[in-house]
Design an enzyme around this catalytic site. Structure first.
Site, mmCIF file in Angstrom:
data_model
loop_
_atom_site.group_PDB
_atom_site.id
_atom_site.type_symbol
_atom_site.label_atom_id
_atom_site.label_comp_id
_atom_site.label_asym_id
_atom_site.label_seq_id
_atom_site.Cartn_x
_atom_site.Cartn_y
_atom_site.Cartn_z
ATOM 1 N N GLY A 239 40.414 49.320 25.046
ATOM 2 C CA GLY A 239 39.408 48.263 25.148
ATOM 3 C C GLY A 239 39.852 46.854 24.875
ATOM 4 N N GLU A 275 44.474 53.994 22.647
ATOM 5 C CA GLU A 275 44.482 54.315 24.085
ATOM 6 C C GLU A 275 44.430 53.048 24.939
ATOM 7 O OE1 GLU A 275 40.992 56.736 24.636
ATOM 8 O OE2 GLU A 275 41.737 58.361 23.375
ATOM 9 N N PRO A 276 45.375 52.150 24.785
ATOM 10 C CA PRO A 276 45.312 50.928 25.595
ATOM 11 C C PRO A 276 45.645 51.224 27.053
ATOM 12 C CG PRO A 276 47.400 51.028 24.427
ATOM 13 C CD PRO A 276 46.594 52.220 23.959
ATOM 14 N N ARG A 278 44.455 48.516 29.974
ATOM 15 C CA ARG A 278 44.551 47.161 30.521
ATOM 16 C C ARG A 278 45.584 46.313 29.764
ATOM 17 N NH1 ARG A 278 39.886 44.907 32.964
ATOM 18 N NH2 ARG A 278 38.668 46.406 31.788
ATOM 19 N N TYR A 318 32.467 44.052 39.450
ATOM 20 C CA TYR A 318 32.089 43.504 38.137
ATOM 21 C C TYR A 318 31.977 41.983 38.135
ATOM 22 C CZ TYR A 318 34.667 47.883 37.286
ATOM 23 O OH TYR A 318 35.166 49.144 37.362
ATOM 24 N N CYS A 345 33.505 44.014 56.205
ATOM 25 C CA CYS A 345 32.235 43.513 56.723
ATOM 26 C C CYS A 345 31.126 43.569 55.683
ATOM 27 C CB CYS A 345 31.842 44.324 57.945
ATOM 28 S SG CYS A 345 33.139 44.244 59.173
#
Ligand code: LLP
Length: 420
Positions: A239, A275-276, A278, A318, A345
């Site tokens: 996170g 638990e990284p 990103r 997002y 499209c």
């Protein structure tokens, strides 16, 4: 993004000009810098080394076998959420004893494979899941080590679609119900309770929610120990956010984060698991794309790229910000304001609006930064656009680590029934 810099007027990934990669592999293409992945992992590992911790890289962020193999060689463990990710982690050489299995809906088959592989820990999210895992472990005449993912009911900020630690989210077991679930777990012969787990969200930009959740969960650890459970591990989940916008983002570093964790867990004799995802992969990668056309409209100027929302879904999904840069270093101060879009499209196929860039023309190359996590893994083939390839750079060399399928590769998976 120190691994992606202009050199002699050309944007390079480490020692390789991105234009060379575009020429050799075509665009769009994801490009990862080996040194950045290495640096990011080691920063995390060093900052937590004294806690005897396990860095279980969250495979979902970037699951390419080459990326996993590099991290395996550095000693990383893995956080997996499917049988497919488990298989990747094992093939990349990540030791089973360093793998944790997370996720709210593990299948029996996935559980069985993970038990047989001998993974370190299952992070369990509900009583029904616990019962199925017990069944599978008993059938294999063994026990499965578990931590219960507790939902601490804290708000982690960030985008609502990636926030997970509130009571109304589908994840984990409400912290107030946890003691009962642990009691239940103790009576199951195929289950060995070893820890407590949480994961409160992603791209979290301050330490406050981590701290609030940790303090609640540590109270639970004390209660559980009093109840007679041998709680040895504590999984913080992932996170920690990364800088997407150099001009705006101010974020805690891995060292700040670890200092906070260390302060509150000192003397508790817990093996910490992190638990990284990103934080390891995000700023180690870019998406390289070519400008198809510059379209001057009445209300807007559009930069129409050959990359689209199927290649990098984050802006469409997002509203995520990705910095965008030209590959040739601008020589004049002349700029223009663009909406930067893909060819799919849908109006949602927009990477950025009102972005000021040097004046661009068709054929120019641009990169979207901070695309190493949740980029390639979330790519699809919408509009029958072949899955975007990936390249890994090390010093002055590069290799394709996932090829671009051709149309035959895509179409051969489909068939027309002979009764049609
Ligand atoms: N552990 C668990 C149980 C997770 O669900 C996640 C991410 C992580 C660890 C890694 O979180 P990180 O350190 O990467 O923040 N697709 C979204 C992000 C979804 C995150 C899902 N879970 C995005 O592009 O922003």
């Amino acid at each position: 993004m120190q691994y992606f810099q202009y050199r002699c007027g050309q944007l390079c990934a480490q020692g390789v000009p991105l234009a060379h990669i575009a020429q050799a592999v075509g665009t769009p293409v994801y490009i990862y810098a080996e040194a950045a992945l290495r640096h990011n992992y080691q920063t995390f590992a060093k900052a937590s080394a004294d806690m005897g911790s396990l860095i279980a890289y969250s495979v979902k962020a970037n699951s390419n076998l080459a990326v996993l193999s590099l991290l395996a060689s550095l000693g990383a463990g893995a956080d997996v959420v499917s049988g497919g990710e488990l298989e990747r982690a094992l093939r990349a050489g990540i030791a089973p004893g360093k793998i944790v299995f997370s996720g709210v809906g593990k299948s029996r088959d996935e559980m069985r494979k993970a038990i047989i592989a001998g993974i370190y820990q299952f992070n369990i999210e509900s009583v029904p899941e616990l019962i199925v895992l017990n069944d599978e472990a008993c059938a294999l005449n063994t026990t499965a080590s578990i931590a219960l993912r507790i939902n601490p009911d804290v708000s982690a900020g960030g985008h609502e679609k990636i926030s997970t630690g509130k009571a109304e989210n589908k994840f984990g077991v409400n912290i107030d119900l946890a003691r009962d679930v642990y009691k239940h777990a103790r009576d199951l012969p195929g289950i060995e309770v070893t820890g407590v787990d949480m994961h409160i969200g992603s791209q979290i930009d301050s330490l406050a929610p981590f701290k609030a959740a940790l303090l609640k969960a540590l109270d639970l650890v004390q209660d559980l120990r009093r109840d007679g459970h041998d709680i040895r591990t504590f999984d913080m989940g992932g996170g920690l956010g990364i800088v997407y916008n150099q001009d705006e983002d101010i974020l805690p570093t891995a060292a700040d984060y670890m200092d906070m964790v260390r302060r509150h867990t000192k003397g508790l004799d817990l093996k910490m698991i992190f638990e990284p995802g990103r934080a390891i992969a995000g700023n180690a990668g870019v998406l390289l794309s070519r400008v198809h056309y510059v379209k001057h409209g009445t209300a807007r100027n559009f930069l129409i790229l050959d990359a689209a929302m199927n290649d990098l879904a984050r802006p469409a999904l997002y509203g995520a910000y990705h910095a965008i840069m030209p590959v040739i270093e601008p020589v004049s101060d002349q700029t223009e304001t663009y909406d930067i879009v893909g060819p799919v499209c849908e109006t949602g196929d927009t990477f950025a609006t009102h972005r000021r860039l040097s004046v661009m023309k068709g054929g120019d190359l641009v990169v979207m930064l901070s695309a190493g996590a949740y980029g390639a893994v979330q790519a699809g083939q919408y509009n029958t656009r072949p899955l975007v390839p990936e390249v890994l750079v090390k010093d002055n060399q590069f290799s394709v680590i996932r090829t671009r399928p051709d149309l035959e590769d895509i179409l051969k998976l489909e068939s027309v029934p002979d009764w049609l």
